[in-house]
Design an enzyme around this catalytic site. Sequence first.
Site, PDB file in Angstrom:
ATOM      1  N   THR A  98       0.877  -1.170   0.000  1.00 22.60           N
ATOM      2  CA  THR A  98       0.000   0.000   0.000  1.00 22.60           C
ATOM      3  C   THR A  98       0.914   1.219   0.000  1.00 22.60           C
ATOM      4  O   THR A  98       1.599   1.489   0.985  1.00 22.60           O
ATOM      5  CB  THR A  98      -0.906   0.035   1.250  1.00 22.60           C
ATOM      6  OG1 THR A  98      -1.660  -1.175   1.280  1.00 22.60           O
ATOM      7  CG2 THR A  98      -1.859   1.218   1.195  1.00 22.60           C
ATOM      8  N   LYS A 173      -7.375   1.833  -3.442  1.00 19.68           N
ATOM      9  CA  LYS A 173      -7.078   1.411  -2.058  1.00 19.68           C
ATOM     10  C   LYS A 173      -7.294   2.589  -1.097  1.00 19.68           C
ATOM     11  O   LYS A 173      -7.739   2.416   0.040  1.00 19.68           O
ATOM     12  CB  LYS A 173      -5.637   0.882  -1.983  1.00 19.68           C
ATOM     13  CG  LYS A 173      -5.122   0.570  -0.584  1.00 19.68           C
ATOM     14  CD  LYS A 173      -5.685  -0.706   0.004  1.00 19.68           C
ATOM     15  CE  LYS A 173      -5.174  -0.926   1.424  1.00 19.68           C
ATOM     16  NZ  LYS A 173      -5.628  -2.145   2.047  1.00 19.68           N
ATOM     17  N   LYS A 241      -0.199   5.266   8.287  1.00 24.18           N
ATOM     18  CA  LYS A 241       0.598   5.417   7.050  1.00 24.18           C
ATOM     19  C   LYS A 241      -0.363   5.577   5.861  1.00 24.18           C
ATOM     20  O   LYS A 241      -0.227   6.479   5.040  1.00 24.18           O
ATOM     21  CB  LYS A 241       1.488   4.191   6.848  1.00 24.18           C
ATOM     22  CG  LYS A 241       2.310   4.257   5.602  1.00 24.18           C
ATOM     23  CD  LYS A 241       2.464   3.012   4.749  1.00 24.18           C
ATOM     24  CE  LYS A 241       1.649   1.818   4.930  1.00 24.18           C
ATOM     25  NZ  LYS A 241       1.464   0.984   3.751  1.00 24.18           N
TER      26      LYS A 241
END
Length: 290
Positions: A98, A173, A241
């Site tokens: 990711t 995402k 994050k």
Amino acid sequence: MANVAFIGLGVMGYPMAGHLQTKGGHSVRVYNRTAAKAQSWVDIYGGASAPTPAEAARDADFVFTCVGNDDDLRQVTTGPDGVLSAMKPGAILIDNTTASAEVARELDEAARARGCHFIDAPVSGGQSGAENGVLTVMCGGDAGVFEKARPVIDSYARMIGLMGPAGSGQLAKMVNQICIAGLVQGLSEGIHFAKRAGLDVERLVEVISKGAAGSWQMENRHKTMNEGKFDFGFAIDWMRKDLGIVLSEARRNGAKLPVTALVDQFYGDVQAMGGNRWDTSSLLARLEKP
Ligand code: NAP
């Protein structure tokens, strides 16, 4: 069957690489920074391990990466001994990290410069999804390259979709994480309220989960939330994050994300409570802090 390299045998990568070898029937060569993990992987699944990302990627038709963040990804791809220094022309680099859409576009260009191809392919479904080979994979890249990669990715996936050009998988995402952030805060407030109101949370969820309030989080997390168990699943450090990537992309494209920004701060509060590795459902612990 293809020659496959897999870089990064973490919580996610270890079982994903395993599925490529066993379910996919591919010949997999792995690299992991901590070499002991690569050795343990080979002991379990067969295949082979390599001392550097470049050595793992040499002669591979498909090279997978699944590391931590943008900088980690740059190190194992375009850094010294990175996979792109050794990949053969025509090979496809598939990144499951990711990361930002920006680094995806950067790697797409770097791959093209070597006569290779790139697909950003972040995943959703967590540790259990990886272990059971049923991840959702959101892809970005050229349609023709995607069609070649799809049957290989299929080894560890239940749902694979091409969202658009390079970077689009990462953008998808980001949407996934935006939807989760607000939802988990709502669910936490619901459970918190129910407890204060003296309702039986199990019975409550049995009833309302079948209606409009139902969600994957409610079905799968209400029990552990009610029991105050958070030491499993997708860690808050990773979520922060991801939300950092989301908020920085939103600054670029002008999207308004007030709830996401607030929930990001709430996760900061949970980190300050020592919850760095707690599951994302621990927003409830913040509400119940004395
Ligand atoms: P993890 O268990 O912490 O594993 C990270 C892996 O990357 C390890 O193999 C680590 O090597 C390697 N690595 C990190 N930095 C590196 C560097 N600079 N050079 C070389 N190798 C490096 O993480 P994870 O849970 O598997 O997550 C991996 C990615 O998937 C992350 O981007 C995460 O956000 C995403 N993701 C995770 C989940 C989840 O539920 N865990 C769900 C969806 C997406 P070492 O073994 O040497 O540390």
